[in-house]
Each structure stands twice: as structure tokens, then as C-alpha cells.
Design a protein around this motif. Structure first.
Motif, PDB file in Angstrom:
ATOM      1  N   SER A 199      53.673  -2.440  52.376  1.00  0.00           N
ATOM      2  CA  SER A 199      54.126  -1.095  52.713  1.00  0.00           C
ATOM      3  C   SER A 199      53.568  -0.646  54.062  1.00  0.00           C
ATOM      4  O   SER A 199      54.282  -0.041  54.865  1.00  0.00           O
ATOM      5  CB  SER A 199      53.731  -0.099  51.618  1.00  0.00           C
ATOM      6  OG  SER A 199      52.338  -0.008  51.493  1.00  0.00           O
ATOM      7  N   VAL A 200      52.308  -0.948  54.343  1.00  0.00           N
ATOM      8  CA  VAL A 200      51.717  -0.561  55.626  1.00  0.00           C
ATOM      9  C   VAL A 200      52.385  -1.327  56.759  1.00  0.00           C
ATOM     10  O   VAL A 200      52.692  -0.762  57.811  1.00  0.00           O
ATOM     11  CB  VAL A 200      50.188  -0.785  55.626  1.00  0.00           C
ATOM     12  CG1 VAL A 200      49.599  -0.547  57.011  1.00  0.00           C
ATOM     13  CG2 VAL A 200      49.516   0.118  54.614  1.00  0.00           C
ATOM     14  N   SER A 201      52.674  -2.595  56.531  1.00  0.00           N
ATOM     15  CA  SER A 201      53.332  -3.399  57.555  1.00  0.00           C
ATOM     16  C   SER A 201      54.717  -2.856  57.882  1.00  0.00           C
ATOM     17  O   SER A 201      55.068  -2.679  59.052  1.00  0.00           O
ATOM     18  CB  SER A 201      53.434  -4.851  57.091  1.00  0.00           C
ATOM     19  OG  SER A 201      54.185  -5.604  58.011  1.00  0.00           O
TER      20      SER A 201
ATOM     21  N   LYS B 292      50.865  10.832  52.283  1.00  0.00           N
ATOM     22  CA  LYS B 292      51.556  12.118  52.173  1.00  0.00           C
ATOM     23  C   LYS B 292      52.773  12.007  51.264  1.00  0.00           C
ATOM     24  O   LYS B 292      53.077  12.916  50.491  1.00  0.00           O
ATOM     25  CB  LYS B 292      51.984  12.589  53.564  1.00  0.00           C
ATOM     26  CG  LYS B 292      52.389  14.022  53.632  1.00  0.00           C
ATOM     27  CD  LYS B 292      52.592  14.442  55.080  1.00  0.00           C
ATOM     28  CE  LYS B 292      52.720  15.938  55.164  1.00  0.00           C
ATOM     29  NZ  LYS B 292      52.859  16.390  56.547  1.00  0.00           N
ATOM     30  N   ALA B 293      53.464  10.872  51.340  1.00  0.00           N
ATOM     31  CA  ALA B 293      54.651  10.644  50.506  1.00  0.00           C
ATOM     32  C   ALA B 293      54.272  10.133  49.118  1.00  0.00           C
ATOM     33  O   ALA B 293      55.153   9.879  48.292  1.00  0.00           O
ATOM     34  CB  ALA B 293      55.586   9.650  51.182  1.00  0.00           C
ATOM     35  N   ARG B 294      52.970   9.966  48.868  1.00  0.00           N
ATOM     36  CA  ARG B 294      52.465   9.456  47.581  1.00  0.00           C
ATOM     37  C   ARG B 294      53.065   8.092  47.230  1.00  0.00           C
ATOM     38  O   ARG B 294      53.399   7.819  46.072  1.00  0.00           O
ATOM     39  CB  ARG B 294      52.716  10.457  46.456  1.00  0.00           C
ATOM     40  CG  ARG B 294      51.973  11.757  46.640  1.00  0.00           C
ATOM     41  CD  ARG B 294      52.197  12.680  45.474  1.00  0.00           C
ATOM     42  NE  ARG B 294      51.561  13.949  45.681  1.00  0.00           N
ATOM     43  CZ  ARG B 294      50.462  14.339  45.066  1.00  0.00           C
ATOM     44  NH1 ARG B 294      49.891  13.538  44.211  1.00  0.00           N
ATOM     45  NH2 ARG B 294      49.944  15.508  45.312  1.00  0.00           N
TER      46      ARG B 294
ATOM     47  N   ASP C 238      46.999   3.742  61.273  1.00  0.00           N
ATOM     48  CA  ASP C 238      46.483   5.026  60.789  1.00  0.00           C
ATOM     49  C   ASP C 238      47.619   5.990  60.469  1.00  0.00           C
ATOM     50  O   ASP C 238      47.627   6.641  59.420  1.00  0.00           O
ATOM     51  CB  ASP C 238      45.552   5.665  61.815  1.00  0.00           C
ATOM     52  CG  ASP C 238      44.211   4.956  61.927  1.00  0.00           C
ATOM     53  OD1 ASP C 238      43.858   4.211  60.991  1.00  0.00           O
ATOM     54  OD2 ASP C 238      43.525   5.153  62.951  1.00  0.00           O
ATOM     55  N   GLU C 239      48.571   6.089  61.374  1.00  0.00           N
ATOM     56  CA  GLU C 239      49.707   6.986  61.166  1.00  0.00           C
ATOM     57  C   GLU C 239      50.542   6.552  59.963  1.00  0.00           C
ATOM     58  O   GLU C 239      50.995   7.379  59.173  1.00  0.00           O
ATOM     59  CB  GLU C 239      50.578   7.061  62.428  1.00  0.00           C
ATOM     60  CG  GLU C 239      49.901   7.761  63.588  1.00  0.00           C
ATOM     61  CD  GLU C 239      49.506   9.193  63.276  1.00  0.00           C
ATOM     62  OE1 GLU C 239      50.325   9.934  62.705  1.00  0.00           O
ATOM     63  OE2 GLU C 239      48.362   9.575  63.608  1.00  0.00           O
ATOM     64  N   ALA C 240      50.744   5.252  59.813  1.00  0.00           N
ATOM     65  CA  ALA C 240      51.524   4.744  58.677  1.00  0.00           C
ATOM     66  C   ALA C 240      50.829   5.062  57.362  1.00  0.00           C
ATOM     67  O   ALA C 240      51.467   5.491  56.393  1.00  0.00           O
ATOM     68  CB  ALA C 240      51.737   3.235  58.819  1.00  0.00           C
ATOM     69  N   ILE C 241      49.524   4.881  57.324  1.00  0.00           N
ATOM     70  CA  ILE C 241      48.772   5.170  56.098  1.00  0.00           C
ATOM     71  C   ILE C 241      48.843   6.659  55.776  1.00  0.00           C
ATOM     72  O   ILE C 241      49.027   7.050  54.615  1.00  0.00           O
ATOM     73  CB  ILE C 241      47.314   4.676  56.224  1.00  0.00           C
ATOM     74  CG1 ILE C 241      47.286   3.151  56.179  1.00  0.00           C
ATOM     75  CG2 ILE C 241      46.438   5.262  55.127  1.00  0.00           C
ATOM     76  CD1 ILE C 241      45.933   2.531  56.433  1.00  0.00           C
TER      77      ILE C 241
END
Length: 126
Positions: free
Chosen positions: A43-45, A34-36, A26-29
């Protein structure tokens, strides 16, 4: 000593790990949005520190990443927006140049007419 229920301990450990994994994802997403940056399994991994296998094997997380990825595919990227703006800008520049060429051609035609009249006046004086 009290008897320890091994199954209960394993279940609690599994639940704690699952909650930690969900929180990390959740935090990574959130950070990626936020960084677009693009949302995908890689990327999530890399952002969350959770393996891709875990992301693929967890049905809730997999569905969420797939949904976000599809939503981002529908939204034009900054590069696409810039390209479209350049295309629109190019069309505006072309239209402006065509108007300028037309104006210069008309001016050139008027000057040629004036030059003919001036030559005629010079020829009459001779």
C-alpha cells in the motif's frame, strides 16, 4: 572554468533523492492513516510511487512500516468491530426472545387453567 567535484555532485544528488523518497513515503503514510487504510509495503509503495525494493532496502522506512503494520494488527478492524457488535447484538436478541418465550408460556399456562375452570362450569350446568 572551475574544476567540478564529481563525488560531491553525486553525494548531493543522492541526498536529494533520499530526501524526496522520504518525503513521498511520509506523505503516503499520512494519507493512508487518514483514510484508515492498512499500512504495508504494497500500500505504501502504490500510494507513494516508490518501489517496494526501495522501501525494503531503506532501514528507517522499513522499520517504520513494520511498526505501523504491527500497531494496526493490534487494533480491531471495522469488520471485526461489526462482527463483535453483531455477536453482542445476537446475544441480546436471544436473551430478549427467551424472556418473551417464558412470558408467553406463563400466559399460556394461565389461559389453560382458566379454560379448565370454564369447562368445569359448563359441565356443571349440563
Amino acid at each position: 572554468m572551475g574544476k567540478m567535484d564529481r563525488r560531491e555532485q553525486l553525494r548531493q544528488l543522492h541526498e536529494a533523492r533520499k530526501a524526496t523518497t522520504n518525503h513521498k513515503v511520509d506523505e503516503a503514510i499520512k494519507r493512508l492513516l487518514k483514510a484508515r487504510m492498512s499500512i504495508n509495503f504494497n500500500s505504501v509503495s502504490s500510494e507513494s510511487g516508490v518501489s517496494k525494493a526501495t522501501l525494503y532496502n531503506n532501514a528507517e522506512i522499513r522499520e517504520r512500516i513494520d511498526t505501523l503494520r504491527q500497531q494496526q494488527a493490534q487494533v480491531p478492524t471495522p469488520k471485526q468491530l461489526k462482527r463483535e457488535m453483531d455477536e453482542n447484538n445476537k446475544d441480546a436478541v436471544i436473551a430478549s426472545l427467551k424472556r418473551r418465550i417464558k412470558k408467553l408460556e406463563d400466559e399460556n399456562k394461565q389461559l389453560r387453567e382458566q379454560l379448565k375452570v370454564a369447562y368445569a362450569d359448563v359441565y356443571k350446568k349440563i
